[in-house]
Write a protein that holds these residues in place. Structure first.
Motif, PDB file in Angstrom:
ATOM      1  N   GLU A  48       0.872  -1.178   0.000  1.00  0.00           N
ATOM      2  CA  GLU A  48       0.000   0.000   0.000  1.00  0.00           C
ATOM      3  C   GLU A  48       0.909   1.228   0.000  1.00  0.00           C
ATOM      4  N   ARG A  49       0.356   2.356  -0.290  1.00  0.00           N
ATOM      5  CA  ARG A  49       1.131   3.577  -0.174  1.00  0.00           C
ATOM      6  C   ARG A  49       1.192   3.964   1.302  1.00  0.00           C
ATOM      7  N   LEU A  50       2.267   4.616   1.699  1.00  0.00           N
ATOM      8  CA  LEU A  50       2.368   5.077   3.084  1.00  0.00           C
ATOM      9  C   LEU A  50       1.491   6.311   3.262  1.00  0.00           C
ATOM     10  N   PRO A  51       0.755   6.388   4.371  1.00  0.00           N
ATOM     11  CA  PRO A  51      -0.048   7.582   4.620  1.00  0.00           C
ATOM     12  C   PRO A  51       0.847   8.755   5.017  1.00  0.00           C
ATOM     13  N   ALA A  52       0.303   9.960   4.939  1.00  0.00           N
ATOM     14  CA  ALA A  52       1.022  11.127   5.453  1.00  0.00           C
ATOM     15  C   ALA A  52       1.327  10.867   6.923  1.00  0.00           C
ATOM     16  N   ARG A  53       2.429  11.455   7.412  1.00  0.00           N
ATOM     17  CA  ARG A  53       2.823  11.139   8.774  1.00  0.00           C
ATOM     18  C   ARG A  53       3.552  12.312   9.397  1.00  0.00           C
ATOM     19  N   SER A  54       3.284  12.521  10.667  1.00  0.00           N
ATOM     20  CA  SER A  54       4.015  13.480  11.492  1.00  0.00           C
ATOM     21  C   SER A  54       4.537  12.722  12.697  1.00  0.00           C
ATOM     22  N   ALA A  55       5.712  13.120  13.174  1.00  0.00           N
ATOM     23  CA  ALA A  55       6.278  12.468  14.352  1.00  0.00           C
ATOM     24  C   ALA A  55       6.815  13.534  15.297  1.00  0.00           C
ATOM     25  N   PHE A  56       6.604  13.304  16.580  1.00  0.00           N
ATOM     26  CA  PHE A  56       7.035  14.252  17.599  1.00  0.00           C
ATOM     27  C   PHE A  56       7.640  13.505  18.778  1.00  0.00           C
ATOM     28  N   GLY A  57       8.579  14.134  19.426  1.00  0.00           N
ATOM     29  CA  GLY A  57       9.074  13.644  20.695  1.00  0.00           C
ATOM     30  C   GLY A  57       8.147  14.154  21.782  1.00  0.00           C
ATOM     31  N   ALA A  58       7.803  13.309  22.711  1.00  0.00           N
ATOM     32  CA  ALA A  58       6.873  13.684  23.782  1.00  0.00           C
ATOM     33  C   ALA A  58       7.327  13.046  25.080  1.00  0.00           C
ATOM     34  N   ASP A  59       7.584  13.864  26.063  1.00  0.00           N
ATOM     35  CA  ASP A  59       8.019  13.360  27.362  1.00  0.00           C
ATOM     36  C   ASP A  59       6.794  13.089  28.220  1.00  0.00           C
ATOM     37  N   GLY A  60       6.691  11.890  28.744  1.00  0.00           N
ATOM     38  CA  GLY A  60       5.598  11.566  29.659  1.00  0.00           C
ATOM     39  C   GLY A  60       4.310  11.162  28.974  1.00  0.00           C
ATOM     40  N   LEU A  61       4.372  10.190  28.085  1.00  0.00           N
ATOM     41  CA  LEU A  61       3.159   9.692  27.446  1.00  0.00           C
ATOM     42  C   LEU A  61       2.295   8.951  28.465  1.00  0.00           C
TER      43      LEU A  61
END
Length: 76
Positions: A48-61
């Motif tokens: 499949e094609r990869l969907p749009a994506r954003s990634a973030f660092g998050a402290d304390g999930l």
């Protein structure tokens, strides 16, 4: 993989699949885990094609999780 398996189950329960995912947001407790996450994430969309994506660092999930994944799927 657990997060992606859960997303796959939710999609299937609603008559959708990974091909219907249009956008994912990834929150990582440690950005150094990006290569490991990516290695687990990409195979779910194989063929499949990869969907749009954003990634973030998050402290304390929530629940001290190492990763949180949010995906948006579109009905066709």
């Amino acid at each position: 993989r657990g997060a992606m398996d859960s997303i796959g189950t939710i999609l299937a329960d609603n008559g959708l699949g990974v091909g219907d995912v249009v956008k994912c947001t990834i929150l990582l407790d440690a950005l150094a885990d990006w290569p490991r996450f990516n290695a687990a994430y990409v195979p779910y969309f194989e063929g499949e094609r990869l969907p749009a994506r954003s990634a973030f660092g998050a402290d304390g999930l929530a629940l001290d999780a190492p990763v949180e994944v949010e995906c948006i799927a579109a009905f066709k």
